[in-house]
Write an enzyme that holds these catalytic residues in place. Structure first.
Site, short mmCIF file in Angstrom:
data_model
loop_
_atom_site.label_atom_id
_atom_site.label_comp_id
_atom_site.label_asym_id
_atom_site.label_seq_id
_atom_site.Cartn_x
_atom_site.Cartn_y
_atom_site.Cartn_z
CE1 TYR A 174 61.18 53.35 57.51
CE2 TYR A 174 61.12 51.01 57.01
CZ TYR A 174 61.15 52.32 56.58
OH TYR A 174 61.18 52.60 55.25
CB ALA A 177 64.28 44.76 52.62
CE LYS A 178 58.19 51.97 52.90
NZ LYS A 178 58.99 52.96 53.62
CB ALA A 179 62.19 44.84 56.65
CG PHE A 235 55.95 48.89 55.96
CD1 PHE A 235 57.01 48.49 56.75
CD2 PHE A 235 55.78 50.24 55.71
CE1 PHE A 235 57.90 49.43 57.29
CE2 PHE A 235 56.66 51.19 56.25
CZ PHE A 235 57.72 50.77 57.03
#
Ligand code: PPE
Length: 310
Positions: free
Chosen positions: A162, A156-158, A35
């Protein structure tokens, strides 16, 4: 959270309350999503999205890293976002595009489950509080280390990643602090739970290098350029934990948080926001809000058709 009217789902504009997914969606079970967090600001030229294409390119890259091929081009997602902002009548908003493995197959190698793409926009105020941007926050070094490139992909923004940020944020909030600072597996400083970090020593800005176990933030990149354009020296190198306690200034930056000074870390006082932080913060805010002509190219202006008057 504050609702808007429409959400874009796989090419359709769907009413906010109807934007649902199946409970057996792959991403819900395994965190298989990537995202972005992007902001759109009200400027004189109209609603303007900060470094939009770079965010969307990072979304694509995050997808590539996790074998989630996006079924739309950067340009298609960009245009859909413009239309979504127009339809929702937004002048400023937070933008959250997400691509995730959807419903259709369970298990870890679920190639036949589709990759769904959703874009939502809504009003979201300063992440760490409006007041904090002026006075600074209290941070705590987390007992949880930042995810290591040995097991996941910090760049990575995965979605699943989070969980690491949530552990750190929850620990710091439960202990009465505003934010967590995570160290990497070697014990060097990485970043906040949702922001990159800068410290000032001997008048120079220092931040971990982009190949560290950090999210290579777009705010970070912008701050580095602004600082250099203002004549400051920026050094990208490892930062020892102890340097946090004796730094002249410390600040965090990210899309949701924007630029936030840090006034205290682990009960060591750093003090009121220092001059370098304040000068860079002011220019950064100008760039975000379209008041810095030298950074006008960072803004993707959403064309709003002018009302026809007769
Ligand atoms: N590190 C992390 C771990 C991170 O999540 C962010 C953004 C950053 C650094 C800064 O990156 P950039 O926004 O490109 O400057 N965090 C996003 C999500 C926050 C959330 O709670 O959700 C954001 O700021 O939108």
């Amino acid at each position: 959270m504050e609702k808007s009217e429409w959400i874009w789902m796989d090419g359709e504009f769907v009413a906010w309350d109807d934007a649902q997914v199946h409970v057996l969606s792959h991403g819900l079970h395994y965190g298989t999503g990537v995202f972005e967090g992007i902001r759109c600001y009200e400027t004189e030229a109209g609603p303007a999205i900060f470094r939009h294409k770079e965010h969307l390119q990072r979304l694509r890259n995050s997808g590539e890293m996790y074998y989630l091929p996006l079924p739309y081009s950067v340009e298609e997602i960009r245009e859909a976002t413009h239309e979504l902002i127009r339809r929702n009548g937004m002048t400023s908003c937070y933008i959250r595009p997400i691509a995730f493995r959807g419903y259709g197959e369970m298990g870890l190698y679920a190639k036949s489950a589709p990759v769904n793409v959703v874009i939502a926009v809504w009003p979201w105020g300063a992440y760490l509080g409006e007041e904090s941007k002026r006075t600074g926050i209290r941070a705590k070094v987390s007992s949880w280390r930042r995810i290591s490139p040995a097991g996941l992909i910090p760049h990575a923004k995965a979605s699943g990643q989070y969980l690491n940020s949530i552990l750190a944020k929850t620990e710091s909030a439960n202990a009465g602090y505003d934010e967590a600072i995570l160290l990497d597996e070697r014990g060097f400083v990485c970043e906040g739970s949702g922001e990159n970090i800068f410290i000032v020593r001997d008048g120079e800005l220092i931040t971990p290098p982009h190949v560290a176990a950090i999210l290579d933030g777009i705010s970070r990149k912008s701050v580095i350029q602004i600082a250099r354009d203002l004549g400051y020296t920026v050094v990208e190198r490892d930062i020892a934990r102890s340097e946090l306690y004796i730094a002249e200034e410390v600040f965090l930056c990210g899309t949701a948080a924007e630029l936030v000074p840090v006034r205290e870390i682990d009960d060591h006082v750093i003090g009121d926001p220092g001059e370098i932080t304040r000068v860079i913060q002011a220019k950064f805010e100008d760039a975000l809000h379209g008041r810095a002509p030298e950074y006008a190219e960072w803004l993707d202006v959403v064309e709003i058709p002018s009302k026809v008057t007769t």
